[in-house]
Design a protein around this motif. Structure first.
Motif, PDB file in Angstrom:
ATOM      1  N   SER A 112       1.081  -0.662  -0.127  1.00  0.00           N
ATOM      2  CA  SER A 112       0.262   0.101   0.027  1.00  0.00           C
ATOM      3  C   SER A 112       1.026   1.117   0.259  1.00  0.00           C
ATOM      4  O   SER A 112       0.510   2.026  -0.821  1.00  0.00           O
ATOM      5  N   LEU A 113       1.869   1.338   0.598  1.00  0.00           N
ATOM      6  CA  LEU A 113       2.749   2.380   0.650  1.00  0.00           C
ATOM      7  C   LEU A 113       4.266   2.756  -0.373  1.00  0.00           C
ATOM      8  O   LEU A 113       4.170   3.868  -1.036  1.00  0.00           O
ATOM      9  N   TYR A 114       4.004   1.293  -1.347  1.00  0.00           N
ATOM     10  CA  TYR A 114       5.417   1.382  -2.290  1.00  0.00           C
ATOM     11  C   TYR A 114       4.486   1.523  -3.426  1.00  0.00           C
ATOM     12  O   TYR A 114       4.159  -0.060  -3.723  1.00  0.00           O
ATOM     13  N   PRO A 115       3.983   2.006  -4.010  1.00  0.00           N
ATOM     14  CA  PRO A 115       2.875   1.771  -5.795  1.00  0.00           C
ATOM     15  C   PRO A 115       4.017   1.283  -6.925  1.00  0.00           C
ATOM     16  O   PRO A 115       3.364   0.360  -7.266  1.00  0.00           O
ATOM     17  N   ASP A 116       5.268   1.699  -6.598  1.00  0.00           N
ATOM     18  CA  ASP A 116       6.229   0.666  -7.563  1.00  0.00           C
ATOM     19  C   ASP A 116       6.839  -0.829  -7.204  1.00  0.00           C
ATOM     20  O   ASP A 116       7.628  -0.552  -7.359  1.00  0.00           O
ATOM     21  N   LEU A 117       6.443  -1.123  -5.928  1.00  0.00           N
ATOM     22  CA  LEU A 117       6.955  -2.353  -5.608  1.00  0.00           C
ATOM     23  C   LEU A 117       7.054  -3.043  -6.331  1.00  0.00           C
ATOM     24  O   LEU A 117       6.864  -3.601  -7.567  1.00  0.00           O
ATOM     25  N   ALA A 171       6.703   2.791   9.061  1.00  0.00           N
ATOM     26  CA  ALA A 171       6.156   2.178   9.739  1.00  0.00           C
ATOM     27  C   ALA A 171       5.721   0.616  10.339  1.00  0.00           C
ATOM     28  O   ALA A 171       4.728   2.090  10.319  1.00  0.00           O
ATOM     29  N   ILE A 172       5.253  -0.310  10.981  1.00  0.00           N
ATOM     30  CA  ILE A 172       4.031   0.110  11.795  1.00  0.00           C
ATOM     31  C   ILE A 172       3.948   0.451  12.481  1.00  0.00           C
ATOM     32  O   ILE A 172       2.637   1.153  13.231  1.00  0.00           O
ATOM     33  N   THR A 173       4.765   0.782  13.522  1.00  0.00           N
ATOM     34  CA  THR A 173       4.996   1.952  14.258  1.00  0.00           C
ATOM     35  C   THR A 173       4.120   3.357  14.183  1.00  0.00           C
ATOM     36  O   THR A 173       3.612   3.565  14.627  1.00  0.00           O
ATOM     37  N   HIS A 174       4.479   3.914  13.034  1.00  0.00           N
ATOM     38  CA  HIS A 174       3.961   4.480  12.602  1.00  0.00           C
ATOM     39  C   HIS A 174       2.365   4.620  11.684  1.00  0.00           C
ATOM     40  O   HIS A 174       1.621   5.707  12.862  1.00  0.00           O
ATOM     41  N   LEU A 175       2.062   3.551  10.879  1.00  0.00           N
ATOM     42  CA  LEU A 175       0.585   3.079  11.058  1.00  0.00           C
ATOM     43  C   LEU A 175      -0.138   2.763  12.076  1.00  0.00           C
ATOM     44  O   LEU A 175      -1.291   3.234  12.271  1.00  0.00           O
ATOM     45  N   ALA A 176       0.297   2.363  14.135  1.00  0.00           N
ATOM     46  CA  ALA A 176      -0.320   2.286  14.585  1.00  0.00           C
ATOM     47  C   ALA A 176      -0.719   3.304  15.240  1.00  0.00           C
ATOM     48  O   ALA A 176      -1.737   3.521  15.235  1.00  0.00           O
ATOM     49  N   GLY A 177       0.140   4.485  15.227  1.00  0.00           N
ATOM     50  CA  GLY A 177       0.115   5.805  15.384  1.00  0.00           C
ATOM     51  C   GLY A 177      -1.734   6.845  14.813  1.00  0.00           C
ATOM     52  O   GLY A 177      -2.300   7.104  15.368  1.00  0.00           O
ATOM     53  N   VAL A 178      -1.194   6.340  13.489  1.00  0.00           N
ATOM     54  CA  VAL A 178      -2.373   6.746  12.563  1.00  0.00           C
ATOM     55  C   VAL A 178      -3.876   6.064  12.860  1.00  0.00           C
ATOM     56  O   VAL A 178      -4.817   6.803  12.881  1.00  0.00           O
ATOM     57  N   LEU A 179      -3.715   4.623  13.475  1.00  0.00           N
ATOM     58  CA  LEU A 179      -4.876   3.580  13.626  1.00  0.00           C
ATOM     59  C   LEU A 179      -5.597   4.186  14.948  1.00  0.00           C
ATOM     60  O   LEU A 179      -6.421   4.508  15.075  1.00  0.00           O
ATOM     61  N   PHE A 180      -4.636   4.808  16.239  1.00  0.00           N
ATOM     62  CA  PHE A 180      -4.738   4.725  17.255  1.00  0.00           C
ATOM     63  C   PHE A 180      -4.992   6.540  17.306  1.00  0.00           C
ATOM     64  O   PHE A 180      -6.766   6.764  18.005  1.00  0.00           O
ATOM     65  N   ARG A 182      -6.950   7.850  14.407  1.00  0.00           N
ATOM     66  CA  ARG A 182      -8.387   7.610  14.186  1.00  0.00           C
ATOM     67  C   ARG A 182      -9.103   7.255  14.941  1.00  0.00           C
ATOM     68  O   ARG A 182     -10.391   7.833  14.931  1.00  0.00           O
ATOM     69  N   LYS A 183      -8.830   6.395  15.709  1.00  0.00           N
ATOM     70  CA  LYS A 183      -9.798   5.439  16.731  1.00  0.00           C
ATOM     71  C   LYS A 183     -10.505   6.357  17.665  1.00  0.00           C
ATOM     72  O   LYS A 183     -11.800   6.274  17.956  1.00  0.00           O
ATOM     73  N   TRP A 319      -4.226  -3.543   6.486  1.00  0.00           N
ATOM     74  CA  TRP A 319      -3.374  -2.420   6.462  1.00  0.00           C
ATOM     75  C   TRP A 319      -3.386  -0.878   5.442  1.00  0.00           C
ATOM     76  O   TRP A 319      -3.521  -0.510   5.685  1.00  0.00           O
ATOM     77  N   GLY A 320      -3.755  -2.287   4.627  1.00  0.00           N
ATOM     78  CA  GLY A 320      -4.145  -1.540   3.501  1.00  0.00           C
ATOM     79  C   GLY A 320      -5.394  -0.412   3.983  1.00  0.00           C
ATOM     80  O   GLY A 320      -4.871   1.063   3.082  1.00  0.00           O
ATOM     81  N   LYS A 321      -6.101  -0.862   4.051  1.00  0.00           N
ATOM     82  CA  LYS A 321      -6.934   0.192   4.349  1.00  0.00           C
ATOM     83  C   LYS A 321      -6.590   1.409   5.462  1.00  0.00           C
ATOM     84  O   LYS A 321      -7.188   2.421   5.243  1.00  0.00           O
ATOM     85  N   ILE A 322      -6.186   1.351   6.245  1.00  0.00           N
ATOM     86  CA  ILE A 322      -5.562   2.286   7.846  1.00  0.00           C
ATOM     87  C   ILE A 322      -4.849   3.391   6.555  1.00  0.00           C
ATOM     88  O   ILE A 322      -4.695   4.116   7.122  1.00  0.00           O
ATOM     89  N   VAL A 323      -3.856   2.267   5.977  1.00  0.00           N
ATOM     90  CA  VAL A 323      -3.195   3.440   4.774  1.00  0.00           C
ATOM     91  C   VAL A 323      -3.884   4.836   3.814  1.00  0.00           C
ATOM     92  O   VAL A 323      -3.936   5.870   3.672  1.00  0.00           O
ATOM     93  N   ARG A 324      -4.652   3.799   3.292  1.00  0.00           N
ATOM     94  CA  ARG A 324      -5.709   4.658   2.119  1.00  0.00           C
ATOM     95  C   ARG A 324      -6.550   6.207   3.234  1.00  0.00           C
ATOM     96  O   ARG A 324      -7.098   6.657   3.015  1.00  0.00           O
ATOM     97  N   ASP A 325      -7.083   5.061   4.764  1.00  0.00           N
ATOM     98  CA  ASP A 325      -8.104   6.604   5.511  1.00  0.00           C
ATOM     99  C   ASP A 325      -7.222   6.929   5.570  1.00  0.00           C
ATOM    100  O   ASP A 325      -7.542   8.103   6.095  1.00  0.00           O
TER     101      ASP A 325
END
Length: 331
Positions: A112-117, A171-180, A182-183, A319-325
């Motif tokens: 989700s983070l790297y479109p050219d993976l 990193a997943i620690t970044h997205l953990a902060g994003v999820l927290f 948002r919730k 996690w793809g949904k969390i990245v997009r949202d």
């Protein structure tokens, strides 16, 4: 018994049939699989030395070498949140002699983070075993006047845009902060660092307010009184800190952490996958290994390769949904 009966198999026919079976087994593609391994195995860690993946890889490598009678060589190929090393393994020969051990959060997030993976984890890698899980813990600087998640959320609402969240971008620690955020409808500033160790150092010195980070790297600073622990992001209360509430007690289903997983290139023979999985299962059940996992703040995870595959697909979707949202992008 009438040996003249044409339905009775004569000795000559049995011999011919046996020879045909032997010939078919000797045919290319039908021969029994050779013993594995018969030469050194390369275990790639796509992250720098010293981190959780590296520690687990070297522990597993030691015991696998002893079990197999062949060297298991740990090789660090870091860069791009693990994608350089993971892509290297994905493109390697699927013969079981090049394996990957890494934090599975990176694998689940990367598409989700790297479109050219240049590889797709769920397509190009074959899951073998989730070796261990270690949760993230939510910590804050000592000077912040909060003791619980509820306190933190109240403070954030009273001081919108004033809290700084330390993270490693992508990193997943970044997205953990994003999820927290948002919730809990928290508005905080994301401060990017090259790694979790730098984040923790700045929380200890009071320059950053909060973060989710690995138990292994962070708890010693909590125990030393250099920062405050609010919660643990494990599915249930963590054995090493049983009095610490889980984030899930406030946000149902909130689980983050470091899942250390072992994978091979897609197309690796199932017999080899199953053998490695069985050998890892025996190793992580050893008392010495379980004790070492406890010291590392980890616990073993029981999943078959098929269950691991399904779990990785689900995590990638989640996690793809969390990245997009969260509209998370790497600059």
């Amino acid at each position: 018994m009438n040996h003249s009966d044409p339905t009775f198999p004569s000795r000559r026919r049995l011999l011919i049939g046996g020879a045909a079976i032997a010939a078919s087994l000797a045919a290319p593609g039908i021969r029994a699989a050779p013993a594995y391994p018969t030469k050194p195995v390369r275990l790639v860690v796509p992250l720098p030395p010293g981190g959780a993946s590296d520690v687990v890889a070297r522990l597993m490598g030691k015991y696998l070498s002893e079990k197999w009678g062949q060297p298991v060589i740990v090789e660090n190929r870091s860069g791009a949140n693990g994608n350089i090393g993971a892509a290297f393994v994905a493109k390697s020969d699927p013969d079981g002699y090049t394996l990957l051990l890494m934090d599975l959060g990176s694998l689940a997030i990367s598409p989700s983070l790297y479109p050219d993976l240049n590889y797709q984890p769920t397509r190009d890698l074959a899951p073998i075993s989730v070796v261990a899980y270690s949760p993230h813990i939510l910590v804050v600087r000592n000077g912040l006047p909060v003791k619980t998640i509820a306190d933190l959320v109240d403070y954030a609402h009273q001081h919108p845009g004033k809290l700084n969240y330390g993270e490693t971008p992508g990193a997943i620690t970044h997205l953990a902060g994003v999820l927290f955020a948002r919730k809990m409808n928290v508005d905080w500033n994301y401060i990017g660092y090259k790694g979790g160790a730098q984040v923790i150092a700045d929380i200890a010195s009071g320059q950053v307010d909060a973060t989710f980070n690995s138990y292994l790297a962070t708890y010693p600073l909590v125990a030393g009184g250099r920062m405050k622990l609010l919660a643990v992001a494990s599915p249930k209360r963590f054995a090493q800190i049983p009095d610490t509430p889980t984030v899930a007690e406030t946000i149902p289903g909130f689980v983050t952490g470091s899942w250390q997983g072992l994978l091979a290139p897609a197309g690796t023979p199932a017999a080899i996958i199953d053998k490695i999985h069985a050998d890892i299962a025996e190793i992580v059940a050893l008392p010495d290994v379980r004790k070492r996992f406890e010291e590392l703040g980890s616990e073993k995870v029981d999943q078959t390769p098929a269950q691991f595959k399904q779990w990785l697909e689900e995590q990638t979707s989640t996690w793809g949904k969390i990245v997009r949202d969260g509209q998370v992008k790497l600059l």
